[in-house]
Design a protein around this motif. Structure first.
Motif, PDB file in Angstrom:
ATOM      1  N   PRO A 226       0.926  -1.059  -0.087  1.00 53.11           N
ATOM      2  CA  PRO A 226      -0.012   0.005   0.125  1.00 53.11           C
ATOM      3  C   PRO A 226       0.935   1.136   0.054  1.00 53.11           C
ATOM      4  O   PRO A 226       1.882   1.289   0.837  1.00 53.11           O
ATOM      5  N   MET A 227       0.522   2.210  -0.899  1.00 49.03           N
ATOM      6  CA  MET A 227       1.281   3.538  -0.881  1.00 49.03           C
ATOM      7  C   MET A 227       0.096   4.799  -0.828  1.00 49.03           C
ATOM      8  O   MET A 227      -0.852   4.781  -1.455  1.00 49.03           O
ATOM      9  N   ALA A 228       0.860   5.856  -0.181  1.00 51.46           N
ATOM     10  CA  ALA A 228       0.146   6.961  -0.185  1.00 51.46           C
ATOM     11  C   ALA A 228       0.026   7.776  -1.589  1.00 51.46           C
ATOM     12  O   ALA A 228       1.307   7.554  -2.113  1.00 51.46           O
ATOM     13  N   THR A 229      -1.121   8.467  -2.031  1.00 50.24           N
ATOM     14  CA  THR A 229      -0.924   9.063  -3.273  1.00 50.24           C
ATOM     15  C   THR A 229       0.273  10.145  -3.538  1.00 50.24           C
ATOM     16  O   THR A 229       0.870  10.078  -4.622  1.00 50.24           O
ATOM     17  N   TYR A 230       0.641  10.584  -2.548  1.00 54.05           N
ATOM     18  CA  TYR A 230       1.640  11.499  -2.826  1.00 54.05           C
ATOM     19  C   TYR A 230       2.965  11.072  -3.164  1.00 54.05           C
ATOM     20  O   TYR A 230       4.029  11.606  -3.703  1.00 54.05           O
ATOM     21  N   LEU A 231       3.096   9.699  -2.878  1.00 53.66           N
ATOM     22  CA  LEU A 231       4.411   9.011  -2.830  1.00 53.66           C
ATOM     23  C   LEU A 231       4.499   8.288  -4.016  1.00 53.66           C
ATOM     24  O   LEU A 231       5.596   8.067  -4.604  1.00 53.66           O
ATOM     25  N   ALA A 232       3.622   8.182  -4.818  1.00 56.00           N
ATOM     26  CA  ALA A 232       3.434   7.536  -6.283  1.00 56.00           C
ATOM     27  C   ALA A 232       4.195   8.636  -7.150  1.00 56.00           C
ATOM     28  O   ALA A 232       3.782   9.939  -7.029  1.00 56.00           O
ATOM     29  N   PHE A 233       5.071   7.929  -8.060  1.00 56.93           N
ATOM     30  CA  PHE A 233       5.727   8.859  -9.071  1.00 56.93           C
ATOM     31  C   PHE A 233       6.095   8.193 -10.189  1.00 56.93           C
ATOM     32  O   PHE A 233       6.090   7.014 -10.219  1.00 56.93           O
TER      33      PHE A 233
END
Ligand SMILES: [Zn+2]
Length: 483
Positions: A226-233
Motif C-alpha cells: 500500500p502506498m500514499a498517493t503523494y508518494l506515487a511517481f
C-alpha cells in the motif's frame, strides 16, 4: 483553465471538518448520499474524499514532450464505505469521460480540485466498483490555490527532455485522479508510454521489458505494498540506470543524462549507496517495508535549493544528492511511507524521525554522538526565540512557511535524541522498531507515538513532549527533559 475556488465554499468545507461530521456518513440509514468532498484533514479540507476507500490504482498514460501532453486513463478499484449517490475524486485536470463498472457515469467539476462522479446506479456500502477516468491535458499549466499555497501550488516538473512527478503534500492531482490523502493507501500499477529510447522509472518493480510499438515504448511498474498517493511517481527521460542487490535488497539507481559526465558518475556512485544505506536502516529499524529500494537524481527542481522526496521505494533527488540526504529519504521508507501521517499536522512523525536518523547514522559512522549533537545544537539554538515558537505538533498548513519549517525537522529530531537519553538506548530502539512494525501500511498520529513512548518509559511523558514539541520556549536543561 484553472478556476479559483470561491472562499465561501472553503469555509463551508472547513466547518464540516470542525464540527466532526463523518465524511460520507449517510444522514439516514439506507439513503444514498453524495460523498463528502474532503476526508476531514484539518489543514487541507479538499484533500481526500468521504465514502470511498481506494484499493488499487491502474495508471495507464502517454506522455508527449513537445508539445507537452499527458493522456490516457486511470482505473481505480474503490470500495464504498457508505451508501453513495455520488462521490468525489481529487483531480485538477479536465476530464473527457468516466465509467463505473463499464457503464458511462455523469461527472462534473464543482471546483478546480474536485471531480464529482455520479454513477448510473447508486453504490451501496461495501460495494466494490471499477472507476475509469479518461483525460488529456498539459499539467504544467495548472496551479491550484489551497490553504497550503494560497498563491497557487504548482507541483508539475518537466522540461523538453525530462519529467518527474515528485512533490509533497500534493502531487497526484496533477497526473491521476485519486483519494489524495495518506490515510487512504492503495497498491499501484503505473504504465507510461513515451518516446522509445527514453527511460521510465517509477515506484516498486518493473513488470517485464518495455513494449515497443513504432517510436513509442510502454514501461510498466508495480508497487505491491500500500502506498500514499503523494508518494506515487514516474520519471521519463534519458537516464543512466544501474540495478543490483545488496544484502538481499534489490535496488534501482537512475541519474539524468542532463548532468555532465563527471557529475553524473559522482551521483551514480552516491545513489548506488541506496542499497547499503537501506540495509543499515533495516539493522536499526527492523524489516524493510518494501521489495526494492534505490533512487533517481534529476536536474529538474521547482525551487532554488536542492530538494528531495521520499517516493515509496525510490526517492527522488532534485538538483543533486548527498549521502546524508539519502539516509533521510530512505529513513522515510519506515517513517512517512510505511507509517503515514493520519493528518498532515502529524508531519513530525515523518520529518523529525527521518532527521533523527541522519544523526544516528553519523554516530554509527564515527561522527559525533546524538548526545553530543543534542548538547551543542541546543546550545546554539537556545537564544533563537523564533525557532522555539514553532509548535511541532501543529506547525500550520502553509507548505512554504509552516508545514516544512526548519523546527519541524530539527526541533523534532532533538526531541527524539532527548527521548533516547531519557528512556535509554535499549528502550528507545525498541520503541522505534515496534512503532514501525505496528503501524506498517497504516497511518498514525503524534498522540499515538506519545502514548507508545510513555508505555516504553513506564510512566507518563506528557511534560517531556510538551517541553520538546509544543512550548514556545526552549526546554529546561534537566534530566527529565533528557539532558
Ligand atoms: Zn523529509
Amino acid at each position: 483553465m484553472p478556476v479559483s475556488r470561491p472562499l465561501a465554499s472553503i469555509a463551508l468545507v472547513t466547518a464540516v471538518a470542525l464540527t466532526g461530521t463523518l465524511p460520507g456518513a449517510p444522514a439516514e440509514a439506507g439513503a444514498a448520499q453524495p460523498g463528502a468532498p474532503g476526508i476531514g484533514d484539518p489543514y487541507y479540507p479538499e484533500d481526500g474524499n468521504g465514502g470511498i476507500d481506494v484499493r488499487h490504482y491502474a495508471i495507464d498514460l502517454t506522455y508527449a514532450f513537445d508539445p507537452a501532453e499527458l493522456s490516457g486513463s486511470t482505473t481505480l478499484e474503490i470500495e464504498a464505505t457508505s451508501d453513495l449517490s455520488s462521490f468525489d475524486l481529487d483531480f485538477l485536470l479536465p476530464v473527457d469521460a468516466v465509467t463505473v463498472d463499464g457503464v458511462d457515469a455523469a461527472f462534473s467539476k464543482p471546483s478546480e480540485h474536485e471531480l464529482q462522479i455520479t454513477p448510473a446506479t447508486a453504490l451501496a456500502k461495501g460495494d466494490v466498483a471499477s472507476v475509469r477516468v479518461e483525460y488529456d491535458a498539459d499539467p504544467s499549466a495548472v496551479s491550484w490555490e489551497n490553504p497550503g499555497d494560497p498563491g497557487g501550488e504548482r507541483s508539475w516538473m518537466a522540461d523538453e527532455q525530462e519529467v518527474v512527478t515528485a512533490n509533497e503534500p500534493h502531487m497526484a492531482p496533477w497526473w491521476f485522479p485519486s483519494n489524495d490523502h495518506p490515510r487512504d493507501k492503495a497498491t499501484f500499477d503505473i504504465s507510461i508510454t513515451t518516446d522509445a529510447g527514453k527511460n521510465v522509472i517509477a515506484n516498486g518493480e518493473q513488470v517485464g521489458d518495455p513494449v515497443v510499438v513504432g517510436d513509442q515504448a510502454t514501461t510498466h511498474w508495480r508497487m505491491k505494498e500500500p502506498m500514499a498517493t503523494y508518494l506515487a511517481f514516474f520519471a521519463a527521460g534519458h537516464f543512466a540506470v544501474r540495478q543490483g542487490t545488496t544484502d538481499g535488497i534489490p535496488w534501482v539507481a537512475a541519474v539524468s543524462k542532463q548532468f555532465g559526465t563527471a557529475t553524473r558518475r559522482g551521483y551514480l556512485r552516491l545513489v548506488r549507496r541506496s542499497g547499503p544505506i537501506t540495509a543499515w536502516l533495516r539493522s536499526e529499524l527492523g524489516p524493510y517495508p518494501f521489495d526494492s529500494t534505490g533512487g533517481l537524481v534529476t536536474p529538474l527542481n521547482a525551487i532554488p535549493y536542492a530538494f528531495a522526496l521520499e517516493n515509496q521505494s525510490r526517492p527522488t533527488y532534485q538538483g543533486g544528492i548527498d549521502e546524508i540526504t539519502e539516509v533521510h529519504e530512505l529513513a522515510h521508507q519506515w517513517f512517512g511511507d510505511a507509517v503515514s501521517v493520519r493528518r498532515w499536522k502529524d508531519i513530525w512523525l515523518n520529518e523529525g524521525f527521518a532527521s533523527y536518523m541522519e544523526h544516528r547514522w553519523t554516530e554509527d559512522h564515527g561522527g559525533e554522538t546524538t548526545r553530543q549533537w543534542l548538547d551543542h545544537d541546543f546550545r546554539d539554538l537556545a537564544g533563537s526565540a523564533g525557532f522555539w515558537r514553532v509548535n511541532v505538533t501543529d506547525p500550520g498548513a502553509n507548505v512554504n512557511t509552516e508545514l516544512f519549517d526548519t523546527p519541524v525537522y530539527e526541533r523534532g529530531a532533538l526531541a527524539l535524541a532527548a527521548l533516547r537519553n531519557r528512556i535509554g538506548k535499549h528502550a528507545f530502539d525498541g520503541l522505534l522498531r515496534d512503532w514501525a512494525a505496528q503501524h506498517r501500511d497504516g497511518s498514525a498520529t503524534v498522540g499515538m507515538f506519545e502514548h507508545a513512548a510513555a508505555q516504553a518509559a513506564g510512566h507518563p511523558m506528557d511534560r517531556f513532549f510538551h517541553a520538546w514539541l509544543v512550548a514556545d520556549r526552549p526546554p529546561r536543561r534537566t534530566a527529565a527533559n533528557g539532558f
